[in-house]
Enzyme design. Structure first.
Site, PDB file in Angstrom:
ATOM      1  N   ASN A  10       0.873  -1.178   0.000  1.00  0.00           N
ATOM      2  CA  ASN A  10       0.000   0.000   0.000  1.00  0.00           C
ATOM      3  C   ASN A  10       0.906   1.222   0.000  1.00  0.00           C
ATOM      4  OD1 ASN A  10      -1.800   2.047   0.458  1.00  0.00           O
ATOM      5  ND2 ASN A  10      -2.373   1.394   2.530  1.00  0.00           N
ATOM      6  N   TRP A  11       0.963   1.883  -1.149  1.00  0.00           N
ATOM      7  CA  TRP A  11       1.884   3.019  -1.274  1.00  0.00           C
ATOM      8  C   TRP A  11       1.320   4.309  -0.664  1.00  0.00           C
ATOM      9  CZ3 TRP A  11       3.653   2.182  -7.076  1.00  0.00           C
ATOM     10  CH2 TRP A  11       4.583   1.136  -7.108  1.00  0.00           C
ATOM     11  N   LYS A  12       0.059   4.253  -0.228  1.00  0.00           N
ATOM     12  CA  LYS A  12      -0.563   5.445   0.378  1.00  0.00           C
ATOM     13  C   LYS A  12      -0.353   6.654  -0.557  1.00  0.00           C
ATOM     14  CE  LYS A  12      -0.160   3.171   4.789  1.00  0.00           C
ATOM     15  NZ  LYS A  12       0.001   3.240   6.240  1.00  0.00           N
ATOM     16  N   HIS A  97      -9.560   0.985   4.926  1.00  0.00           N
ATOM     17  CA  HIS A  97      -8.252   1.134   5.570  1.00  0.00           C
ATOM     18  C   HIS A  97      -8.413   2.047   6.781  1.00  0.00           C
ATOM     19  CE1 HIS A  97      -4.137   2.376   6.310  1.00  0.00           C
ATOM     20  NE2 HIS A  97      -3.784   1.255   5.715  1.00  0.00           N
ATOM     21  N   GLU A  99      -6.771   4.432   7.873  1.00  0.00           N
ATOM     22  CA  GLU A  99      -6.622   5.875   7.615  1.00  0.00           C
ATOM     23  C   GLU A  99      -7.898   6.447   7.011  1.00  0.00           C
ATOM     24  OE1 GLU A  99      -2.896   5.469   5.535  1.00  0.00           O
ATOM     25  OE2 GLU A  99      -2.000   4.838   7.434  1.00  0.00           O
ATOM     26  N   GLU A 169      -5.345  -5.041  10.474  1.00  0.00           N
ATOM     27  CA  GLU A 169      -4.315  -4.022  10.706  1.00  0.00           C
ATOM     28  C   GLU A 169      -4.636  -3.277  11.993  1.00  0.00           C
ATOM     29  OE1 GLU A 169      -2.170  -2.710   6.876  1.00  0.00           O
ATOM     30  OE2 GLU A 169      -3.992  -1.554   7.008  1.00  0.00           O
ATOM     31  N   GLY A 175       2.548   2.229  10.901  1.00  0.00           N
ATOM     32  CA  GLY A 175       3.498   3.338  10.782  1.00  0.00           C
ATOM     33  C   GLY A 175       4.162   3.709  12.092  1.00  0.00           C
ATOM     34  N   SER A 212       3.460  -2.117  10.439  1.00  0.00           N
ATOM     35  CA  SER A 212       4.908  -2.139  10.692  1.00  0.00           C
ATOM     36  C   SER A 212       5.576  -3.464  10.319  1.00  0.00           C
ATOM     37  CB  SER A 212       5.205  -1.774  12.145  1.00  0.00           C
ATOM     38  OG  SER A 212       4.848  -0.415  12.379  1.00  0.00           O
ATOM     39  N   GLY A 233       2.978  -0.925   4.250  1.00  0.00           N
ATOM     40  CA  GLY A 233       3.091   0.466   3.824  1.00  0.00           C
ATOM     41  C   GLY A 233       4.547   0.848   3.635  1.00  0.00           C
ATOM     42  N   GLY A 234       5.151   1.402   4.690  1.00  0.00           N
ATOM     43  CA  GLY A 234       6.504   1.955   4.608  1.00  0.00           C
ATOM     44  C   GLY A 234       7.540   1.045   3.966  1.00  0.00           C
TER      45      GLY A 234
HETATM   46  P1  13P Z   1       3.110   0.390   7.682  1.00  0.00           P
HETATM   47  O1  13P Z   1       3.611  -0.893   7.068  1.00  0.00           O
HETATM   48  O2  13P Z   1       3.847   1.597   7.198  1.00  0.00           O
HETATM   49  O3  13P Z   1       2.970   0.296   9.162  1.00  0.00           O
HETATM   50  O4  13P Z   1       1.611   0.600   7.113  1.00  0.00           O
HETATM   51  C1  13P Z   1       0.717  -0.451   7.229  1.00  0.00           C
HETATM   52  C2  13P Z   1      -0.489  -0.141   6.426  1.00  0.00           C
HETATM   53  O5  13P Z   1      -1.272   0.711   6.773  1.00  0.00           O
HETATM   54  C3  13P Z   1      -0.667  -0.869   5.167  1.00  0.00           C
HETATM   55  O6  13P Z   1      -1.959  -0.685   4.675  1.00  0.00           O
END
Ligand code: 13P
Length: 250
Positions: A10-12, A97, A99, A169, A175, A212, A233-234
């Site tokens: 997920n590149w956000k 998600h 967020e 999640e 994050g 994470s 994500g990251g």
């Molecule tokens: P991180 O891997 O950066 O914690 O993000 C997780 C996430 O929200 C993937 O959708």
């Protein structure tokens, strides 16, 4: 049967079309399709077409949208419908998600509608559920996750769950560098499966863990058979690191 694993990036709000293309070109140099491994990318909507074009010819790669609206069209300024993202080449969509839920006020009911819309269009929803730190500390993880799953069950009959993928999640792990332990994750995955079974879902719905995930913890997480993959994500933002991570469980 060999285990099947799904690695979702997920590149956000990172990587425009040019960066997405460069990422995928490099990633393709570094990886080959592997038996039982599926790779999903969720770029920003403006980069879906570029990601699809760059990944063309790699049957193990699916590209999806990070969010969709539940109506197929209409006066919804700034929103994207499922048919619109499909026109770019998307074949999956993240729904609910954390967020979206916490920063943009998406409700359980809206999440249910979106999952139903994605299924109706014939592509795959990746539905995210998870508790906040306050909910976990108050001992409400189970109640919260079951509520989020039940809201989707309200809109999606049990027979249609063969095309649904779930991601657990925990909000406190996203994050923050603080991931759930493999035991924490496995316990909630079991809980989700139990609830789905109790509500008449006969298939084994794949459940990913997210929050994470990195090269240092992915093997311990995937060692638990309750996990069917990871949503990252990251650690998915650099092609070298992501290629290495997806190669670790192989
Ligand atoms: P991180 O891997 O950066 O914690 O993000 C997780 C996430 O929200 C993937 O959708």
């Amino acid at each position: 049967m060999a285990r099947s694993l799904l690695y979702a990036a997920n590149w956000k709000m990172h990587h425009g079309p040019a960066a997405a293309r460069t990422f995928i070109e490099r990633f393709l140099e570094l990886t080959r399709p592997a038996e039982g491994r599926r790779l999903w990318f969720f770029p920003p909507a403006v980069s879906i077409a570029a990601t699809c074009e760059a990944a063309d010819g790699r049957p193990d790669i699916t590209v999806g949208a990070q969010n969709v609206h539940w109506e197929p069209k209409g006066a919804f300024t700034g929103e994207l419908s499922v048919p619109l993202i499909m026109e770019f080449g998307a074949r999956a969509a993240l729904v609910g998600h954390s967020e979206r839920r916490h920063l943009f006020g998406e409700t359980d009911e809206q999440v249910g509608r979106k999952v139903a819309a994605v299924l109706k269009a014939g592509i795959t929803p990746l539905v995210c559920v998870g508790e906040t730190l306050a909910e976990r500390e108050a001992g409400r993880t189970e109640q919260l996750v079951v509520r989020q799953v039940d809201a989707v069950l309200e809109r999606v009959p049990s027979a249609e769950w063969s095309r649904v993928v779930v991601a657990y999640e925990p909000v406190w792990a996203i994050g923050t560098g603080r991931n759930a332990t493999p035991d924490d994750a496995a316990q909630v995955h079991e809980l989700i499966r139990f609830e789905l079974g109790r509500r008449g879902v006969k298939v084994r719905v794949p459940i990913l863990y997210g929050g994470s995930v990195n090269k240092g913890n992915v093997l311990a997480l995937l060692a638990r058979p309750e996990l069917d993959g990871v949503l990252v994500g990251g650690a998915s933002l650099e092609p070298e690191g992501w290629a290495e991570l997806v190669g670790m469980g192989a």
